[in-house]
Motif scaffolding. Structure first.
Motif, PDB file in Angstrom:
ATOM      1  N   LEU A 104       0.851  -1.182   0.000  1.00 53.37           N
ATOM      2  CA  LEU A 104       0.000   0.000   0.000  1.00 53.37           C
ATOM      3  C   LEU A 104       0.890   1.235   0.000  1.00 53.37           C
ATOM      4  CD1 LEU A 104      -2.873   1.221   0.256  1.00 53.37           C
ATOM      5  CD2 LEU A 104      -2.554   1.121   2.735  1.00 53.37           C
ATOM      6  N   THR A 105       0.670   2.108  -0.973  1.00 57.84           N
ATOM      7  CA  THR A 105       1.360   3.392  -1.044  1.00 57.84           C
ATOM      8  C   THR A 105       0.310   4.479  -0.881  1.00 57.84           C
ATOM      9  OG1 THR A 105       3.131   2.553  -2.458  1.00 57.84           O
ATOM     10  CG2 THR A 105       2.739   4.927  -2.499  1.00 57.84           C
ATOM     11  N   ILE A 106       0.513   5.342   0.103  1.00 57.07           N
ATOM     12  CA  ILE A 106      -0.439   6.417   0.399  1.00 57.07           C
ATOM     13  C   ILE A 106       0.226   7.748   0.098  1.00 57.07           C
ATOM     14  CG2 ILE A 106      -1.874   7.505   2.165  1.00 57.07           C
ATOM     15  CD1 ILE A 106      -1.623   4.788   3.716  1.00 57.07           C
ATOM     16  N   VAL A 107      -0.412   8.550  -0.738  1.00 57.36           N
ATOM     17  CA  VAL A 107       0.072   9.895  -1.036  1.00 57.36           C
ATOM     18  C   VAL A 107      -0.726  10.875  -0.174  1.00 57.36           C
ATOM     19  CG1 VAL A 107       0.298  11.684  -2.806  1.00 57.36           C
ATOM     20  CG2 VAL A 107       0.674   9.276  -3.406  1.00 57.36           C
ATOM     21  N   VAL A 108      -0.034  11.562   0.717  1.00 52.47           N
ATOM     22  CA  VAL A 108      -0.655  12.598   1.547  1.00 52.47           C
ATOM     23  C   VAL A 108      -0.547  13.893   0.757  1.00 52.47           C
ATOM     24  CG1 VAL A 108      -0.651  13.770   3.776  1.00 52.47           C
ATOM     25  CG2 VAL A 108       0.034  11.356   3.624  1.00 52.47           C
ATOM     26  N   ALA A 109      -1.694  14.374   0.253  1.00 57.75           N
ATOM     27  CA  ALA A 109      -1.694  15.448  -0.737  1.00 57.75           C
ATOM     28  C   ALA A 109      -1.821  16.857  -0.163  1.00 57.75           C
ATOM     29  CB  ALA A 109      -2.830  15.204  -1.738  1.00 57.75           C
ATOM     30  N   ARG A 166      -6.670  14.609   7.638  1.00 61.88           N
ATOM     31  CA  ARG A 166      -6.387  13.675   6.548  1.00 61.88           C
ATOM     32  C   ARG A 166      -5.084  12.909   6.819  1.00 61.88           C
ATOM     33  NH1 ARG A 166      -9.541  14.645   1.786  1.00 61.88           N
ATOM     34  NH2 ARG A 166      -7.988  13.501   0.588  1.00 61.88           N
ATOM     35  N   PHE A 167      -4.106  13.607   7.396  1.00 60.00           N
ATOM     36  CA  PHE A 167      -2.841  12.947   7.736  1.00 60.00           C
ATOM     37  C   PHE A 167      -3.065  11.884   8.804  1.00 60.00           C
ATOM     38  CE2 PHE A 167       1.453  13.086   9.897  1.00 60.00           C
ATOM     39  CZ  PHE A 167       2.094  12.348   8.918  1.00 60.00           C
ATOM     40  N   LEU A 216      -2.187   7.985   8.389  1.00 63.02           N
ATOM     41  CA  LEU A 216      -1.344   7.246   9.336  1.00 63.02           C
ATOM     42  C   LEU A 216      -2.072   6.025   9.892  1.00 63.02           C
ATOM     43  CD1 LEU A 216       0.487   9.993  11.418  1.00 63.02           C
ATOM     44  CD2 LEU A 216       1.536   8.215  10.007  1.00 63.02           C
ATOM     45  N   THR A 217      -3.344   6.171  10.189  1.00 59.50           N
ATOM     46  CA  THR A 217      -4.129   5.048  10.695  1.00 59.50           C
ATOM     47  C   THR A 217      -4.184   3.931   9.667  1.00 59.50           C
ATOM     48  OG1 THR A 217      -5.455   6.520  12.084  1.00 59.50           O
ATOM     49  CG2 THR A 217      -6.401   4.366  11.580  1.00 59.50           C
ATOM     50  N   ASP A 237       4.712   7.548  15.896  1.00 55.61           N
ATOM     51  CA  ASP A 237       5.624   6.624  16.583  1.00 55.61           C
ATOM     52  C   ASP A 237       5.308   5.182  16.204  1.00 55.61           C
ATOM     53  OD1 ASP A 237       6.839   8.779  17.834  1.00 55.61           O
ATOM     54  OD2 ASP A 237       5.774   8.491  19.740  1.00 55.61           O
ATOM     55  N   ALA A 238       4.021   4.858  16.155  1.00 55.43           N
ATOM     56  CA  ALA A 238       3.608   3.504  15.769  1.00 55.43           C
ATOM     57  C   ALA A 238       4.030   3.195  14.341  1.00 55.43           C
ATOM     58  CB  ALA A 238       2.099   3.344  15.928  1.00 55.43           C
ATOM     59  N   ALA A 239       3.874   4.172  13.450  1.00 56.25           N
ATOM     60  CA  ALA A 239       4.268   3.974  12.048  1.00 56.25           C
ATOM     61  C   ALA A 239       5.759   3.641  11.960  1.00 56.25           C
ATOM     62  CB  ALA A 239       3.935   5.214  11.222  1.00 56.25           C
TER      63      ALA A 239
END
Length: 99
Positions: free
Chosen positions: A4-9, A15-16, A20-21, A52-54
């Motif tokens: 999974l690749t997530i783009v934070v736009a 949204r961030f 992260l979740t 931190d979890a990430a």
């Protein structure tokens, strides 16, 4: 498991938080997970429990090099610099999500 690749736009904190979740859930399931900070998202504070979890789960954090220069911010600790072309070139069979 597909990656999974997530783009934070954007620099929207809500949204961030959602990105992260999602990233943490994917990483907890054992899949490759990348979080790409695009444009103003490079200005987001990379702190807190979810971040931190990430890091603990091995989520890869990539910051847009052009955006870092544009916004005058240094490369965040634990992140690598990159660009959209490189991100797409290494997408493989990852699912791509925009947040």
């Amino acid at each position: 498991m597909r990656g999974l690749t997530i783009v934070v736009a954007s620099a929207d904190p809500a949204r961030f938080d959602a990105a992260l979740t999602l990233a943490n859930a994917q990483a907890a399931l054992g899949g490759r997970t990348r979080l790409y900070l695009h444009d103003a998202a490079v200005t987001l504070p990379l702190t807190g429990t979810l971040m931190d979890a990430a890091r603990d789960l091995g989520v890869e954090l990539i910051a847009c090099q052009t955006a870092l220069d544009t916004h005058g911010v240094p490369l965040p600790g634990g992140a690598e610099g990159g660009g959209m072309v490189g991100l797409l070139a290494t997408l493989d069979d990852d699912r791509l999500v925009f947040a």
